[in-house]
Enzyme design. Structure first.
Site, mmCIF file in Angstrom:
data_model
loop_
_atom_site.group_PDB
_atom_site.id
_atom_site.type_symbol
_atom_site.label_atom_id
_atom_site.label_comp_id
_atom_site.label_asym_id
_atom_site.label_seq_id
_atom_site.Cartn_x
_atom_site.Cartn_y
_atom_site.Cartn_z
ATOM 1 N N ARG A 50 43.509 70.151 12.546
ATOM 2 C CA ARG A 50 43.488 69.239 11.388
ATOM 3 C C ARG A 50 42.281 69.489 10.494
ATOM 4 N NH1 ARG A 50 45.138 64.287 15.173
ATOM 5 N NH2 ARG A 50 43.353 65.177 16.239
ATOM 6 N N LYS A 153 45.944 71.771 31.259
ATOM 7 C CA LYS A 153 45.851 70.528 32.004
ATOM 8 C C LYS A 153 44.993 69.539 31.209
ATOM 9 C CE LYS A 153 42.687 69.998 35.168
ATOM 10 N NZ LYS A 153 41.308 69.803 34.679
ATOM 11 N N HIS A 183 43.677 77.046 35.654
ATOM 12 C CA HIS A 183 42.932 78.303 35.505
ATOM 13 C C HIS A 183 42.397 78.832 36.829
ATOM 14 C CE1 HIS A 183 39.378 75.703 35.445
ATOM 15 N NE2 HIS A 183 38.643 76.773 35.673
ATOM 16 N N LYS A 187 41.693 83.115 38.859
ATOM 17 C CA LYS A 187 40.430 83.673 39.382
ATOM 18 C C LYS A 187 40.746 84.767 40.400
ATOM 19 C CE LYS A 187 37.912 79.304 38.898
ATOM 20 N NZ LYS A 187 36.674 79.377 38.162
ATOM 21 N N GLU A 221 30.213 70.873 41.666
ATOM 22 C CA GLU A 221 29.669 71.316 40.379
ATOM 23 C C GLU A 221 28.299 70.695 40.178
ATOM 24 O OE1 GLU A 221 32.696 71.905 37.064
ATOM 25 O OE2 GLU A 221 33.395 70.121 38.113
ATOM 26 N N ASP A 240 41.176 65.198 37.745
ATOM 27 C CA ASP A 240 40.619 66.354 37.040
ATOM 28 C C ASP A 240 40.597 67.599 37.925
ATOM 29 O OD1 ASP A 240 39.251 67.533 34.771
ATOM 30 O OD2 ASP A 240 37.419 67.486 35.980
ATOM 31 N N HIS A 245 43.403 71.959 40.923
ATOM 32 C CA HIS A 245 42.692 73.114 41.483
ATOM 33 C C HIS A 245 42.622 73.097 43.021
ATOM 34 C CE1 HIS A 245 41.801 73.569 37.366
ATOM 35 N NE2 HIS A 245 40.663 72.894 37.306
ATOM 36 N N LYS A 345 30.905 66.049 40.569
ATOM 37 C CA LYS A 345 29.984 66.473 39.509
ATOM 38 C C LYS A 345 28.574 66.103 39.945
ATOM 39 C CE LYS A 345 33.196 67.219 36.190
ATOM 40 N NZ LYS A 345 33.513 68.584 35.802
HETATM 41 C C1 BG6 Z 1 38.340 72.012 34.696
HETATM 42 C C2 BG6 Z 1 37.868 70.597 34.794
HETATM 43 O O1 BG6 Z 1 39.717 72.089 34.924
HETATM 44 O O2 BG6 Z 1 37.677 72.805 35.670
HETATM 45 C C3 BG6 Z 1 36.364 70.521 34.618
HETATM 46 O O3 BG6 Z 1 38.501 69.824 33.793
HETATM 47 C C4 BG6 Z 1 35.667 71.452 35.573
HETATM 48 O O4 BG6 Z 1 35.899 69.191 34.780
HETATM 49 C C5 BG6 Z 1 36.267 72.846 35.509
HETATM 50 O O5 BG6 Z 1 34.289 71.499 35.209
HETATM 51 C C6 BG6 Z 1 35.717 73.724 36.612
HETATM 52 O O6 BG6 Z 1 36.159 75.032 36.418
HETATM 53 P P1 BG6 Z 1 35.295 76.256 36.940
HETATM 54 O O7 BG6 Z 1 36.123 77.451 36.592
HETATM 55 O O8 BG6 Z 1 33.983 76.212 36.220
HETATM 56 O O9 BG6 Z 1 35.133 76.054 38.410
#
Ligand code: BG6
Length: 501
Positions: A50, A153, A183, A187, A221, A240, A245, A345
């Site tokens: 936008r 996602k 994603h 990996k 993380e 999340d 994942h 986190k």
């Molecule tokens: C994302 C989450 O899908 O994956 C994030 O929304 C997270 O919150 C991230 O930080 C972690 O991905 P990676 O590849 O850094 O482990």
């Protein structure tokens, strides 16, 4: 990646072009593919958003994204210029029908082979259905594999919304045209789980309840939620990270061997695992699920604010920034073997690791001797930042007498392969372009995964956690997480890189 595969020309329509995801992930990945010669000779990237921007301004933003996030570091001028000429921008509202008149005509080029059109949804999730509804005005898209749609996602918010989104998508596209991104599946080390398990005969006989005591999956993380407060506060760690994942990692560890390395074979085997996960009754949630939220603390010598004081977060937020689950896979292979999953986190480090803890030896012939701490075997699949495999065994310590000590047999990706791994997004984009959905989530898989965590989400949303914040930034989660494993007489295993040397 295999360069010999002939890519068909492609036009990538990037919805959400002015957003963070485009600049941080999608464009740097495309740029690296461009440099590696893995994009087709003829391709265009059409950003849509936008914001009122000119082509040049969008290119400049993307340039900054590449400089900051590309695995190769800053772009060299000539290389950037040769990529940037493929980028265009359309400013539009997402519900404007004329936008879609234009987009669906993009395929009318004078290129020898008509291009495939990839609609890439890098927008906030509330715009997914707005775009899908508009694309639904073009019934000719359905079933035509030249048109593909990529959905980032979060795919839904719970089982009900995921089903609704699938239903809407499947009115406009066929499943074979839909690429739901997780994603993690792109990996290298995650893909290596399949190679490790099914390319080596030695694991299969011991990969089961007879030898494995339990499995731990840790994805921790160091970072907090940064500028993503608005999204994160309505999501939380379970949605999340665990629904997608960690659940995918669990599937790869627990699945049966596919008979062929084809998208549907692999996805069938994975979905079998999710269906075998024991249903969590709402009454059992406190016994199998733990949530946490970080308070103020210290990480790397820097003070970190409490989650509730982060930008765009409700000051009384009940959102979890840490979640741990105990799951069981009720089938012949895994009956009685707990899978402990945890993610959070603001933990002490960024580390993704899967540990298979083997049972102890049935009898200690060395028990009367001066053994050191006797550890049962542990196999660790290191996803990141260390990429490799570690097998912990007992060995005789040199010297007089029989003293045992744990030693590691290991390999590390970078030492063995001497080449940089492609970023997950690069792998996934190539697969989208060559129409290989193996690393993407199928509708039934996503829904099944929501089904597993839905009862926990419900209980957590119905009950405010009065102890929040219950861990300090920089800790491995709340004390309750320890209880989750301690009640089974186990402990969380420290990631290998955190063990004292
Ligand atoms: C994302 C989450 O899908 O994956 C994030 O929304 C997270 O919150 C991230 O930080 C972690 O991905 P990676 O590849 O850094 O482990």
């Amino acid at each position: 990646m295999n360069k010999s595969f002939q890519m068909e020309p492609v036009i990538i329509v990037l919805f959400g072009a002015s957003g963070d995801l485009s600049a941080r992930k999608v464009i740097p990945a495309l740029y690296n593919l461009h440099l590696d010669g893995l994009l087709p000779e003829q391709y265009e990237i059409v950003g849509v958003a936008r914001s009122s921007l000119q082509d040049e301004m969008v290119r400049e933003r993307f340039h900054q994204g590449v400089d900051q996030y590309s695995r190769r570091g800053s772009a060299k001028k000539e290389e950037w210029d040769s990529f940037a000429e493929h980028i265009h921008y359309i400013q539009s509202n997402y519900d404007d029908p004329t936008l879609y008149e234009r987009l669906t005509k993009l395929g009318n080029t004078d290129w020898e082979i008509p291009p495939n059109i990839v609609f890439y949804m890098a927008t906030p999730p509330n715009l997914f259905t707005v775009v899908i509804d508009q694309l639904g005005c073009f019934p000719e898209l359905k079933g035509d594999i030249r048109y593909r749609i990529v959905i980032e996602k979060p795919f839904g918010h719970d089982l009900r919304s995921a089903k609704a989104l699938n239903q809407r998508l499947l009115q406009v596209f066929e499943e074979k045209q839909i690429y739901r991104i997780d994603h993690y599946l792109g990996k290298e080390t995650v893909q290596n789980i399949l190679a490790f398990r099914f390319g080596n005969a030695m694991w299969e006989p011991i990969w089961n309840r007879n030898f494995i005591d339990h499995v731990q999956i840790t994805v921790s993380e160091k970072i907090g939620i940064g500028r993503r407060g608005r999204y994160y506060d309505s999501a939380g760690a379970l949605r999340d990270m665990i629904q997608n994942h960690l659940m995918q990692l669990l599937c790869l560890i627990a699945m049966e061997a596919p008979t062929a390395f084809t998208a549907d074979q692999i996805r069938n085997k994975k979905v079998d695992v999710i269906h075998a996960i024991r249903t969590i009754n709402k009454a059992d949630v406190p016994a199998v699920a733990v949530r946490g939220q970080y308070g103020q603390g210290w990480i790397d010598g820097k003070q970190v604010p409490a989650y509730r004081n982060e930008k765009d977060v409700d000051r009384n937020s009940n959102t979890e920034t840490f979640a741990a689950l105990k799951l069981f896979v009720d089938n012949w292979r895994w009956q009685g073997v707990p899978f402990y999953l945890r993610t959070g986190k603001c933990m002490p480090g960024r580390v993704s690791e899967i540990s298979l803890q083997f049972r102890p030896v049935p009898h200690h012939p060395f028990a009367h001797l001066n053994t050191q701490v006797f550890q049962a075997n542990r196999l660790v699949l290191q996803i990141e930042p260390n990429e490799g495999v570690v097998l912990r065994t007992q060995a005789k310590e040199p010297g007089m007498g029989m003293k045992l000590k744990p030693v590691d047999m290991s390999y590390c990706y970078k030492d063995v392969f001497h080449q940089a791994s492609p970023d997950a997004y690069e792998t996934l984009l190539v697969d989208i372009m060559r129409n290989d959905p193996g690393l993407f989530m199928r509708a039934d898989q996503v829904e099944a995964a929501w089904g597993v965590i839905d009862p926990v989400l419900e209980v957590w949303s119905e009950n405010t956690d009065l102890n929040f914040p219950n861990y300090q930034a920089g800790q491995w989660g709340p004390p309750e997480a320890e209880s989750l494993v301690a009640q089974d007489r186990r402990t969380w295993l420290l990631p290998i890189s955190f063990e004292p040397k």
